[in-house]
Design a protein around this motif. Structure first.
Motif, PDB file in Angstrom:
ATOM      1  N   PHE A 115       0.818  -1.209   0.000  1.00 12.65           N
ATOM      2  CA  PHE A 115       0.000   0.000   0.000  1.00 12.65           C
ATOM      3  C   PHE A 115       0.859   1.268   0.000  1.00 12.65           C
ATOM      4  CE2 PHE A 115      -2.820  -3.153   1.976  1.00 12.65           C
ATOM      5  CZ  PHE A 115      -3.891  -3.068   1.105  1.00 12.65           C
ATOM      6  N   THR A 130       0.891   4.807   0.771  1.00 12.88           N
ATOM      7  CA  THR A 130       0.094   5.615   1.696  1.00 12.88           C
ATOM      8  C   THR A 130       0.618   7.047   1.682  1.00 12.88           C
ATOM      9  OG1 THR A 130      -0.155   3.641   3.061  1.00 12.88           O
ATOM     10  CG2 THR A 130      -0.724   5.742   4.083  1.00 12.88           C
ATOM     11  N   HIS A 178       5.326   3.318   2.004  1.00 15.35           N
ATOM     12  CA  HIS A 178       4.822   2.042   1.508  1.00 15.35           C
ATOM     13  C   HIS A 178       4.764   1.081   2.692  1.00 15.35           C
ATOM     14  CE1 HIS A 178       6.590   2.964  -2.755  1.00 15.35           C
ATOM     15  NE2 HIS A 178       5.587   3.769  -2.415  1.00 15.35           N
ATOM     16  N   PRO A 211      -1.581   0.430   6.338  1.00 18.46           N
ATOM     17  CA  PRO A 211      -1.786   1.878   6.239  1.00 18.46           C
ATOM     18  C   PRO A 211      -2.704   2.420   7.325  1.00 18.46           C
ATOM     19  CG  PRO A 211      -2.977   0.747   4.496  1.00 18.46           C
ATOM     20  CD  PRO A 211      -2.108  -0.274   5.164  1.00 18.46           C
ATOM     21  N   TRP A 212      -3.659   1.625   7.807  1.00 22.87           N
ATOM     22  CA  TRP A 212      -4.587   2.096   8.843  1.00 22.87           C
ATOM     23  C   TRP A 212      -3.845   2.444  10.128  1.00 22.87           C
ATOM     24  CZ3 TRP A 212      -4.596  -2.565   6.352  1.00 22.87           C
ATOM     25  CH2 TRP A 212      -4.071  -3.650   7.046  1.00 22.87           C
ATOM     26  N   VAL A 268      -4.559   6.024  -0.364  1.00 24.01           N
ATOM     27  CA  VAL A 268      -4.000   4.701  -0.115  1.00 24.01           C
ATOM     28  C   VAL A 268      -4.242   3.888  -1.384  1.00 24.01           C
ATOM     29  CG1 VAL A 268      -4.077   2.613   1.291  1.00 24.01           C
ATOM     30  CG2 VAL A 268      -4.442   4.841   2.364  1.00 24.01           C
ATOM     31  N   ASN A 328      -3.302   0.406  -3.728  1.00 22.40           N
ATOM     32  CA  ASN A 328      -2.813  -0.961  -3.724  1.00 22.40           C
ATOM     33  C   ASN A 328      -1.878  -1.138  -4.925  1.00 22.40           C
ATOM     34  OD1 ASN A 328      -2.508  -3.759  -4.073  1.00 22.40           O
ATOM     35  ND2 ASN A 328      -4.489  -4.164  -3.119  1.00 22.40           N
TER      36      ASN A 328
END
Length: 83
Positions: A6, A8, A49, A53-54, A71, A73
């Protein structure tokens, strides 16, 4: 295969923000690569990366107002799909 899938990105708006402190915290507490932390005491841009990400978003939200959150993928992007 992409190790950290991800991409981010976000902005943090706040007071007394520190590029160095944020960079150090993310580096020590989250797995990932391609970390970029730039800005000043009131506005910081984050690029990272990671597979979580949360967790990064939760930390950044604790520092100030987060916005312009993206964010993506990167595994999907590598396959020609929308990220």
């Amino acid at each position: 295969m992409i190790e950290y899938r991800f991409d981010t990105q976000l902005l943090i708006e706040g007071e007394n923000l520190s590029e160095d402190a944020i960079n150090d915290y993310i580096s020590k507490n989250f797995q990932g690569d391609c970390l970029l932390v730039v800005g000043d005491e009131e506005l910081i841009k984050i690029h990272f990366h990671t597979n979580t990400p949360w967790e990064v978003l939760e930390y950044c939200a604790s520092l100030g107002d987060i916005h312009d959150v993206v964010v993506e993928n990167m595994e999907r992007q590598a396959k020609g799909l929308k990220g």
